[in-house]
Write a protein that holds these residues in place. Structure first.
Motif, mmCIF file in Angstrom:
data_model
loop_
_atom_site.group_PDB
_atom_site.id
_atom_site.type_symbol
_atom_site.label_atom_id
_atom_site.label_comp_id
_atom_site.label_asym_id
_atom_site.label_seq_id
_atom_site.Cartn_x
_atom_site.Cartn_y
_atom_site.Cartn_z
ATOM 1 N N ALA A 288 0.828 -1.200 0.000
ATOM 2 C CA ALA A 288 0.000 0.000 0.000
ATOM 3 C C ALA A 288 0.870 1.261 0.000
ATOM 4 N N TRP A 289 1.892 1.281 0.843
ATOM 5 C CA TRP A 289 2.797 2.435 0.882
ATOM 6 C C TRP A 289 3.548 2.589 -0.432
ATOM 7 N N ALA A 290 3.997 1.474 -1.007
ATOM 8 C CA ALA A 290 4.708 1.536 -2.284
ATOM 9 C C ALA A 290 3.809 2.110 -3.376
ATOM 10 N N ALA A 291 2.537 1.711 -3.381
ATOM 11 C CA ALA A 291 1.602 2.228 -4.378
ATOM 12 C C ALA A 291 1.415 3.731 -4.219
ATOM 13 N N LEU A 292 1.252 4.187 -2.989
ATOM 14 C CA LEU A 292 1.054 5.617 -2.760
ATOM 15 C C LEU A 292 2.263 6.422 -3.235
ATOM 16 N N ILE A 293 3.452 5.962 -2.896
ATOM 17 C CA ILE A 293 4.672 6.677 -3.290
ATOM 18 C C ILE A 293 4.820 6.696 -4.805
ATOM 19 N N LEU A 294 4.602 5.545 -5.448
ATOM 20 C CA LEU A 294 4.778 5.460 -6.897
ATOM 21 C C LEU A 294 3.698 6.234 -7.651
ATOM 22 N N PHE A 295 2.461 6.190 -7.178
ATOM 23 C CA PHE A 295 1.403 6.950 -7.839
ATOM 24 C C PHE A 295 1.677 8.451 -7.726
ATOM 25 N N THR A 296 2.305 8.875 -6.642
ATOM 26 C CA THR A 296 2.665 10.284 -6.495
ATOM 27 C C THR A 296 3.823 10.647 -7.410
ATOM 28 N N LEU A 297 4.821 9.775 -7.477
ATOM 29 C CA LEU A 297 6.007 10.056 -8.286
ATOM 30 C C LEU A 297 5.696 10.105 -9.778
ATOM 31 N N SER B 186 -7.364 15.767 -18.383
ATOM 32 C CA SER B 186 -8.035 14.571 -17.864
ATOM 33 C C SER B 186 -7.021 13.573 -17.329
ATOM 34 N N HIS B 187 -5.887 13.458 -18.009
ATOM 35 C CA HIS B 187 -4.816 12.561 -17.591
ATOM 36 C C HIS B 187 -4.329 12.930 -16.184
ATOM 37 N N PHE B 188 -4.124 14.214 -15.963
ATOM 38 C CA PHE B 188 -3.646 14.677 -14.656
ATOM 39 C C PHE B 188 -4.717 14.498 -13.585
ATOM 40 N N LEU B 189 -5.946 14.854 -13.904
ATOM 41 C CA LEU B 189 -7.017 14.759 -12.912
ATOM 42 C C LEU B 189 -7.314 13.310 -12.543
ATOM 43 N N LEU B 190 -7.181 12.387 -13.492
ATOM 44 C CA LEU B 190 -7.346 10.975 -13.167
ATOM 45 C C LEU B 190 -6.255 10.521 -12.205
ATOM 46 N N SER B 191 -5.059 11.069 -12.363
ATOM 47 C CA SER B 191 -3.978 10.773 -11.426
ATOM 48 C C SER B 191 -4.342 11.224 -10.014
ATOM 49 N N MET B 192 -4.976 12.381 -9.909
ATOM 50 C CA MET B 192 -5.407 12.856 -8.604
ATOM 51 C C MET B 192 -6.452 11.920 -7.985
ATOM 52 N N ALA B 193 -7.301 11.347 -8.829
ATOM 53 C CA ALA B 193 -8.317 10.407 -8.349
ATOM 54 C C ALA B 193 -7.670 9.127 -7.833
ATOM 55 N N THR B 194 -6.662 8.618 -8.556
ATOM 56 C CA THR B 194 -5.995 7.399 -8.094
ATOM 57 C C THR B 194 -5.230 7.642 -6.798
ATOM 58 N N ILE B 195 -4.739 8.854 -6.612
ATOM 59 C CA ILE B 195 -4.066 9.182 -5.350
ATOM 60 C C ILE B 195 -5.058 9.118 -4.191
ATOM 61 N N VAL B 196 -6.312 9.500 -4.448
ATOM 62 C CA VAL B 196 -7.341 9.382 -3.404
ATOM 63 C C VAL B 196 -7.469 7.926 -2.962
ATOM 64 N N PHE B 197 -7.510 6.996 -3.922
ATOM 65 C CA PHE B 197 -7.625 5.573 -3.587
ATOM 66 C C PHE B 197 -6.389 5.102 -2.815
ATOM 67 N N ALA B 198 -5.204 5.544 -3.248
ATOM 68 C CA ALA B 198 -3.966 5.101 -2.599
ATOM 69 C C ALA B 198 -3.862 5.625 -1.166
ATOM 70 N N VAL B 199 -4.192 6.907 -0.966
ATOM 71 C CA VAL B 199 -4.146 7.473 0.385
ATOM 72 C C VAL B 199 -5.169 6.787 1.284
ATOM 73 N N THR B 200 -6.360 6.532 0.749
ATOM 74 C CA THR B 200 -7.398 5.863 1.534
ATOM 75 C C THR B 200 -6.953 4.470 1.957
ATOM 76 N N LEU B 201 -6.314 3.748 1.042
ATOM 77 C CA LEU B 201 -5.831 2.405 1.371
ATOM 78 C C LEU B 201 -4.783 2.464 2.474
ATOM 79 N N VAL B 202 -3.828 3.367 2.346
ATOM 80 C CA VAL B 202 -2.787 3.494 3.373
ATOM 81 C C VAL B 202 -3.411 3.892 4.710
ATOM 82 N N TRP B 203 -4.352 4.825 4.676
ATOM 83 C CA TRP B 203 -5.018 5.270 5.903
ATOM 84 C C TRP B 203 -5.667 4.090 6.626
#
Length: 324
Positions: free
Chosen positions: A22-31, A133-150
């Motif tokens: 979960a942490w790896a996904a959050l870091i990589l989705f941000t990077l 749209s590409h960038f905003l979809l990235s922001m949406a996936t970050i929501v899922f990643a942060v929620t999972l880590v939380w």
């Protein structure tokens, strides 16, 4: 016993291993958001003018700008692996939790949709709407990643998944997050109408967002600056409010939001009013915004849900007891 139950018995995954994924996904989705911005700001958006190939004859790049674009595509590989591991580990995890499986599936689907949208972006010559749209979809996936880590962290610390706070604090935090989302959307319009279309390095002509005609860039900057200023003031005000209420679990993520907003604002002032919008300041701005969004989602989750209203005491009960 189902096949999945048998697999879980044979190859059980511990909560700790799932947390690493979960942490790896959050870091990589941000990077990958930050690296994607670097591609456009170096003018390498069409370094590989085809998809999934880099060019008509080869999958691999053959020049400098192609290497930059291809490198960002390659980052999708570890991001995809992390997303798939989040899903697989959630399925094999003991104890099993369905919400972890849903979040893992959303991350995996997000990567797939991003890859398709990235291909469409290239094939449409970096159309500003698809880039946004590409960038905003990235922001949406970050929501899922942060929620999972939380949720993973809260479970491992034996803490309630959704803390309870008074209704005003909860709704103000949610409103701040929505306002932050508006700032992000307007910010993508600034970049989409600005000088960095993504094709400068390869001498490609790329269309820009022009909803306000030739003055779109200046107009959108003005709107973005004012909305961002309101957001910054609201963030600081909410920080003081959370401090007054003693909501420490909300106070700390809001502190991160305020620090990130201050840094982002300083970068914005530098790029627009002092340095005349150089590419490296735009990259720093995108990176700072991405971290701000992470902190905002964290704040929303930390605010949790509204605490139930206290049940009023029955005024007749003490009287009945005294009579008895």
């Amino acid at each position: 016993m189902s096949r999945l139950d048998r697999l879980r018995e044979r190859w059980p995954v511990s909560p700790r291993v799932h947390a690493y994924a979960a942490w790896a996904a959050l870091i990589l989705f941000t990077l990958i958001v930050i690296s994607g911005a670097a591609v456009r700001l170096t003018g390498s958006g069409l370094g590989c003018p085809e998809w999934p190939r880099c060019n008509g004859t080869s999958v691999t790049p053959s020049n400098g700008h192609a290497y930059i674009e291809f490198s960002n595509r390659m980052i999708t590989t570890p991001v995809s692996i992390a997303a798939v591991l989040c899903l697989v580990f959630a399925l094999l995890r003991r104890p099993y939790r369905r919400d972890f499986t849903v979040l893992g599936a959303l991350l995996a689907v997000g990567v797939l949709v991003q890859a398709i949208l990235g291909g469409i972006t290239v094939l449409t010559g970096l159309n500003p709407v698809t880039v946004m749209s590409h960038f905003l979809l990235s922001m949406a996936t970050i929501v899922f990643a942060v929620t999972l880590v939380w949720r993973v962290v809260r479970e491992r610390r034996a803490l309630a998944e959704s803390p309870s706070h008074d209704a005003l604090l909860v709704w103000l935090t949610r409103a701040l997050t929505v306002l932050g989302g508006v700032v992000v959307v307007v910010g993508t319009a600034v970049t989409a109408s600005g000088p960095y279309a993504g094709g400068e390095g390869t001498d490609d002509t790329v269309s820009r967002l022009s909803i306000f005609g030739t003055d779109t860039f200046r107009t959108v900057i003005m709107v973005h600056a004012r909305v961002a200023a309101v957001f910054g003031v609201c963030a600081v005000a909410l920080w003081f409010f959370a401090r007054m209420r003693g909501a420490r679990d909300v106070f700390w993520p809001l502190t991160a939001v305020c620090v990130a907003v201050a840094v982002t604002g300083a970068i914005g002032t530098l790029q627009y009013h002092i340095l005349n919008y150089p590419a490296w300041t735009v990259w720093l701005h995108v990176a700072s915004v991405t971290l701000t969004w992470n902190a905002l989602v964290w704040s929303w989750l930390a605010a949790g849900r509204t605490a139930p209203a206290p049940v009023p005491a029955d005024p007749e009960r003490p009287l009945a007891a005294s009579v008895a």
